[in-house]
Design a protein around this motif. Structure first.
Motif, PDB file in Angstrom:
ATOM      1  N   UNK A 236      11.867  -5.889 -28.968  1.00  0.00           N
ATOM      2  CA  UNK A 236      12.640  -6.324 -30.127  1.00  0.00           C
ATOM      3  C   UNK A 236      13.399  -7.611 -29.824  1.00  0.00           C
ATOM      4  N   UNK A 237      14.028  -7.681 -28.645  1.00  0.00           N
ATOM      5  CA  UNK A 237      14.789  -8.861 -28.280  1.00  0.00           C
ATOM      6  C   UNK A 237      13.868 -10.071 -28.115  1.00  0.00           C
TER       7      UNK A 237
ATOM      8  N   UNK B 250      12.358 -15.662 -34.107  1.00  0.00           N
ATOM      9  CA  UNK B 250      13.468 -15.771 -35.037  1.00  0.00           C
ATOM     10  C   UNK B 250      13.472 -14.750 -36.144  1.00  0.00           C
ATOM     11  N   UNK B 251      12.983 -13.548 -35.862  1.00  0.00           N
ATOM     12  CA  UNK B 251      12.949 -12.509 -36.886  1.00  0.00           C
ATOM     13  C   UNK B 251      13.318 -11.163 -36.278  1.00  0.00           C
ATOM     14  N   UNK B 252      13.867 -10.300 -37.099  1.00  0.00           N
ATOM     15  CA  UNK B 252      14.178  -8.935 -36.667  1.00  0.00           C
ATOM     16  C   UNK B 252      12.967  -8.070 -37.005  1.00  0.00           C
ATOM     17  N   UNK B 253      12.284  -7.549 -35.993  1.00  0.00           N
ATOM     18  CA  UNK B 253      11.038  -6.833 -36.259  1.00  0.00           C
ATOM     19  C   UNK B 253      11.238  -5.449 -36.863  1.00  0.00           C
TER      20      UNK B 253
ATOM     21  N   UNK C 105       4.888  -7.116 -31.140  1.00  0.00           N
ATOM     22  CA  UNK C 105       4.810  -8.432 -30.511  1.00  0.00           C
ATOM     23  C   UNK C 105       3.574  -9.183 -30.983  1.00  0.00           C
ATOM     24  N   UNK C 106       2.448  -8.504 -31.039  1.00  0.00           N
ATOM     25  CA  UNK C 106       1.201  -9.122 -31.482  1.00  0.00           C
ATOM     26  C   UNK C 106       1.263  -9.486 -32.962  1.00  0.00           C
ATOM     27  N   UNK C 107       1.714  -8.549 -33.777  1.00  0.00           N
ATOM     28  CA  UNK C 107       1.781  -8.779 -35.222  1.00  0.00           C
ATOM     29  C   UNK C 107       2.703  -9.948 -35.559  1.00  0.00           C
ATOM     30  N   UNK C 108       3.896  -9.956 -34.968  1.00  0.00           N
ATOM     31  CA  UNK C 108       4.858 -11.011 -35.306  1.00  0.00           C
ATOM     32  C   UNK C 108       4.479 -12.354 -34.680  1.00  0.00           C
ATOM     33  N   UNK C 109       3.729 -12.344 -33.598  1.00  0.00           N
ATOM     34  CA  UNK C 109       3.195 -13.601 -33.056  1.00  0.00           C
ATOM     35  C   UNK C 109       2.242 -14.231 -34.070  1.00  0.00           C
TER      36      UNK C 109
END
Length: 256
Positions: free
Chosen positions: A57-58, A65-68, A101-105
């Motif tokens: 999360x961090x 720059x987003x809160x997952x 991590x993969x999705x938000x990347x």
């Protein structure tokens, strides 16, 4: 299945696949002559990773720059169906990794072309494809068949059928798959490495993948604690990576 039986079954399966003979030769050489080299620098890197590790999360907050939101909460129906397919699969493969991590990347880069090595059940593929479908993007995946288990047909089994139109799966070792992938696409928004975890295997793959990651793209490597290949690569390239502590293992990630 005993270890001897597994080795024999794997060898026989390789013999039936002439297209996999190069990988068979590499495996025989590695297991006879370079068995211990796979873990080169492991203690050094574990200390290095532990000292700088943050939560998934961090890492997402810092890098993107987003809160997952949990992947399972973002796509509850698809996720539940994928868990059911995994439970029904007769072959045991690697479980879900750092899906957020993969999705938000992919979301961060507005990815249209993503490359991953290592598929197994296809959890990481699932995460990337859920983002890629928004932009009609393509996921290129490299994955060796599970020869000893006759599990090739189950690779990627959790990926929903409606996402497969955006997916190209190359069923060879990385040294054969990657050149084939590069013939079709030579630049990527996100790269996710999760295949050969030997020092030499990781070092070679990074040298192929990094030049094809465009500036601003995201590079992710699983299990960097197995040896010092990721640390050594980052130091050689003067990269300051983020290290994610994920379920007792370390994932390396950076934005190029």
């Amino acid at each position: 299945m005993s270890e001897i039986s597994r080795i024999a079954q794997t060898f026989l399966a390789y013999l039936k696949r002439p297209d996999l003979y190069p990988e068979l030769a590499r495996k025989v050489y590695k297991n006879i002559f370079r068995r211990n080299a796979a873990f080169k620098g492991k203690e050094k890197t574990n200390a290095w990773a532990k000292a700088r590790a943050v939560s998934q999360e961090e890492a997402i907050k810092q890098l993107f720059g987003t809160v997952p939101k949990k992947f399972s909460e973002s796509f509850p129906q698809d996720f539940a169906s994928a868990e059911k397919r995994q439970a029904e699969c007769p072959v045991k493969m690697g479980g879900a990794g750092a899906l957020e991590l993969i999705y938000y990347a992919c979301e961060f880069t507005k990815a249209k072309n993503v490359l991953e090595t290592g598929v197994a059940y296809g959890w990481s593929s699932f995460a990337a494809l859920k983002s890629l479908e928004k932009r009609a993007g393509t996921l290129y995946s490299s994955d060796m068949p599970y020869l000893a288990l006759d599990g090739d047909r189950f690779v990627g089994c959790v990926v929903p059928d409606e996402l497969r139109k955006n997916w190209k799966l190359f069923r060879y070792a990385d040294r054969e798959s990657l050149p084939k992938i590069f013939e079709e696409q030579n630049e990527f928004d996100v790269v996710h490495y999760d295949s050969d975890k030997s020092y030499q295997g990781m070092k070679w793959a990074y040298s192929q993948l990094y030049p094809r990651l465009h500036k601003g793209g995201v590079f992710i490597s699983d299990d960097i604690n197995d040896n010092s290949a990721f640390q050594d690569f980052c130091e050689a390239q003067n990269i300051q990576p983020t290290v994610v502590d994920f379920e007792g293992k370390f994932v390396g990630v950076f934005v190029k």
